[in-house]
Design an enzyme around this catalytic site. Structure first.
Site, mmCIF file in Angstrom:
data_model
loop_
_atom_site.group_PDB
_atom_site.id
_atom_site.type_symbol
_atom_site.label_atom_id
_atom_site.label_comp_id
_atom_site.label_asym_id
_atom_site.label_seq_id
_atom_site.Cartn_x
_atom_site.Cartn_y
_atom_site.Cartn_z
ATOM 1 N N GLY A 16 45.365 51.365 37.214
ATOM 2 C CA GLY A 16 44.322 50.782 38.063
ATOM 3 C C GLY A 16 44.041 51.688 39.251
ATOM 4 O O GLY A 16 44.948 52.321 39.776
ATOM 5 N N ASP A 143 50.199 47.259 44.463
ATOM 6 C CA ASP A 143 51.288 46.303 44.249
ATOM 7 C C ASP A 143 52.584 46.709 44.959
ATOM 8 O O ASP A 143 53.481 45.883 45.113
ATOM 9 C CB ASP A 143 51.577 46.153 42.750
ATOM 10 C CG ASP A 143 50.384 45.585 41.998
ATOM 11 O OD1 ASP A 143 49.579 44.888 42.622
ATOM 12 O OD2 ASP A 143 50.269 45.852 40.796
ATOM 13 N N HIS A 187 51.131 40.927 39.538
ATOM 14 C CA HIS A 187 51.574 40.180 38.358
ATOM 15 C C HIS A 187 53.069 39.918 38.385
ATOM 16 O O HIS A 187 53.528 38.809 38.119
ATOM 17 C CB HIS A 187 51.239 40.960 37.085
ATOM 18 C CG HIS A 187 49.937 40.545 36.484
ATOM 19 N ND1 HIS A 187 49.708 39.249 36.100
ATOM 20 C CD2 HIS A 187 48.809 41.222 36.213
ATOM 21 C CE1 HIS A 187 48.491 39.158 35.618
ATOM 22 N NE2 HIS A 187 47.919 40.344 35.684
ATOM 23 N N GLU A 238 49.136 36.499 41.915
ATOM 24 C CA GLU A 238 48.562 36.122 40.607
ATOM 25 C C GLU A 238 49.629 35.856 39.540
ATOM 26 O O GLU A 238 49.400 35.117 38.598
ATOM 27 C CB GLU A 238 47.581 37.184 40.119
ATOM 28 C CG GLU A 238 48.204 38.518 39.786
ATOM 29 C CD GLU A 238 47.175 39.556 39.335
ATOM 30 O OE1 GLU A 238 47.392 40.746 39.609
ATOM 31 O OE2 GLU A 238 46.177 39.179 38.716
ATOM 32 N N GLN A 290 40.264 43.873 46.372
ATOM 33 C CA GLN A 290 41.530 44.372 46.926
ATOM 34 C C GLN A 290 41.770 45.838 46.588
ATOM 35 O O GLN A 290 42.581 46.508 47.202
ATOM 36 C CB GLN A 290 42.712 43.554 46.373
ATOM 37 C CG GLN A 290 42.745 42.134 46.884
ATOM 38 C CD GLN A 290 43.625 41.243 46.022
ATOM 39 O OE1 GLN A 290 44.784 41.042 46.323
ATOM 40 N NE2 GLN A 290 43.071 40.703 44.948
HETATM 41 O O1 F6P Z 1 47.018 48.131 39.768
HETATM 42 C C1 F6P Z 1 47.782 46.983 39.639
HETATM 43 C C2 F6P Z 1 46.918 45.796 39.604
HETATM 44 O O2 F6P Z 1 46.195 45.819 40.770
HETATM 45 C C3 F6P Z 1 47.619 44.455 39.426
HETATM 46 O O3 F6P Z 1 48.022 43.821 40.585
HETATM 47 C C4 F6P Z 1 46.607 43.672 38.653
HETATM 48 O O4 F6P Z 1 47.169 42.632 37.982
HETATM 49 C C5 F6P Z 1 46.059 44.701 37.759
HETATM 50 O O5 F6P Z 1 46.030 45.878 38.516
HETATM 51 C C6 F6P Z 1 44.740 44.365 37.133
HETATM 52 O O6 F6P Z 1 44.010 45.503 36.843
HETATM 53 P P1 F6P Z 1 43.146 45.783 35.549
HETATM 54 O O7 F6P Z 1 42.287 44.607 35.315
HETATM 55 O O8 F6P Z 1 42.386 46.999 35.927
HETATM 56 O O9 F6P Z 1 44.079 46.039 34.424
#
Ligand code: F6P
Length: 364
Positions: A16, A143, A187, A238, A290
């Protein structure tokens, strides 16, 4: 030019995105180019770009003026070339991808691969170094869950965004005498919810590491109401789970959630609060805001420092390492340190005590 072991390296961002990635790219590339005259190959879209050899030679103009830009100029993806190796059906595909990466590394004439990412990215970096490639890692993620570094860049920017959102919820919660539930990313690790909860004065803070009891939350909210506090703010990561859910396996938990029909944990908790206390409750999911936008000053400093430290590792030929922050010192650890691990919030972390000391309920 100063002498350097690494003459040519490839650089990619994976997983991410987050604020500070471009600052870190600049932090690596400027000294690598200006001080050591290294040749820099930009790899597009994370490891996928290395599998597909989607690359370009980077020129100074590419990494000038990007310090404050959000996202990543290289693009990113969640490609995990080794992952498919674990499933029999996809085994061949996984092996092909790793073979393609090794072949492209050779064709591009790389002395090292610089990877900017979170747990998955640095794990892949470690596995590739086990396959004989030279790899240097940088820790990024909102995270803050990477083992081996006190902080990863991206976290501070996300914390500022989340805290501002909580601040804004306060006034509307107060006006309507409501309970406001806000869901933040995280997560498996609740660092962002914990820090933003403390920074924003959350009345309830729920983390994946501490399965919550809705009755404990309800009692806390009712006590607040009895003391004349007409509104409350609930900050939830989350990945938070209830006590009952924590006893279920992942499949069962997923099935139960689907049956309930709550789009996400914020809605679930809001529903539970309303049913248990009768208090009017609303849910907000902050989502990808975020991860968007410009990095905070602190993230710019961290990303730049880690980037410059990575350039030094390249110059010295110290491969198989991830740069990190240890206290106030920028240093490095073996890439094995973050590999296949997640830094969760320990139950005895001082910040949990701090939150409770100022009146927050952790749902337990
Ligand atoms: O980069 C980590 C994060 O921000 C997590 O906290 C989140 O659950 C996840 O990315 C979601 O990202 P994507 O939808 O891009 O996989």
């Amino acid at each position: 030019m100063k002498s350097t072991v690494t003459k040519t390296f490839g650089i990619l961002t994976a997983g991410g995105d987050c604020p500070g990635l471009n600052a870190a790219i600049r932090g690596v590339c400027r000294p690598a180019y200006d001080r050591y005259g290294m040749e820099i190959i930009g790899i597009s879209n994370g490891y996928r770009g290395l599998v597909e050899n989607y690359t370009r030679l980077l020129h100074p103009e590419d990494f000038w003026g990007i310090l404050t830009r959000g996202g990543t100029i290289l693009g990113t993806s969640r490609e995990k070339p080794f992952k498919s190796r674990s499933k029999d059906a996809d085994r061949k595909l996984g092996e092909d991808k790793v073979a393609a990466i090794k072949e492209n590394y050779r064709i591009l004439g790389l002395d090292c691969l610089v990877v900017l990412g979170g747990n998955g990215t640095n794990t892949t970096g470690w596995l590739l170094s086990q396959e004989g490639l030279n790899v240097v890692g940088l820790p990024k993620t909102i995270d803050n869950d990477i083992v081996g570094t006190d902080y990863s860049f991206g976290f501070d920017s996300a914390l500022a965004i989340a805290t501002e959102a909580i601040d804004r919820l306060h006034s509307t919660a107060q006006s309507h005498s409501r309970v406001m539930v806000i869901e933040l990313m995280g997560h498996k690790a609740g660092w962002l919810a914990l820090y933003a909860g403390v920074a924003g004065g959350g009345d309830v803070i729920l983390l994946p590491e501490l399965p919550y009891d809705i009755n404990v939350i309800a009692r806390h909210l009712e006590e607040r109401a009895q003391k004349g506090k007409s509104f409350s703010i609930v900050v939830v990561a989350e990945g938070a789970v209830s006590k009952e859910e924590s006893l279920m396996d992942k499949k069962e938990r997923k099935r139960r959630r689907q049956e309930e029909g709550s789009p996400s944990i914020a809605y679930r908790v809001a529903g539970e609060i309303e049913r248990t206390t009768g208090m009017e409750t609303r849910a907000t999911v902050l989502g990808y805001t975020q991860r968007g936008g410009i990095p905070s000053a602190s993230d710019r400093v961290l990303a730049t420092s880690l980037g410059a430290a990575a350039a030094e590792l390249l110059a010295e030929g110290r491969y198989g390492r991830m740069v990190c922050l240890n206290g106030s010192e920028v240093c490095s650890v073996s890439l094995e340190t973050p590999a296949e691990k997640i830094k969760t919030v320990p139950r005895d972390h001082y910040m949990i005590d701090t939150a409770v000391a100022v009146g927050a309920c952790m749902g337990i």
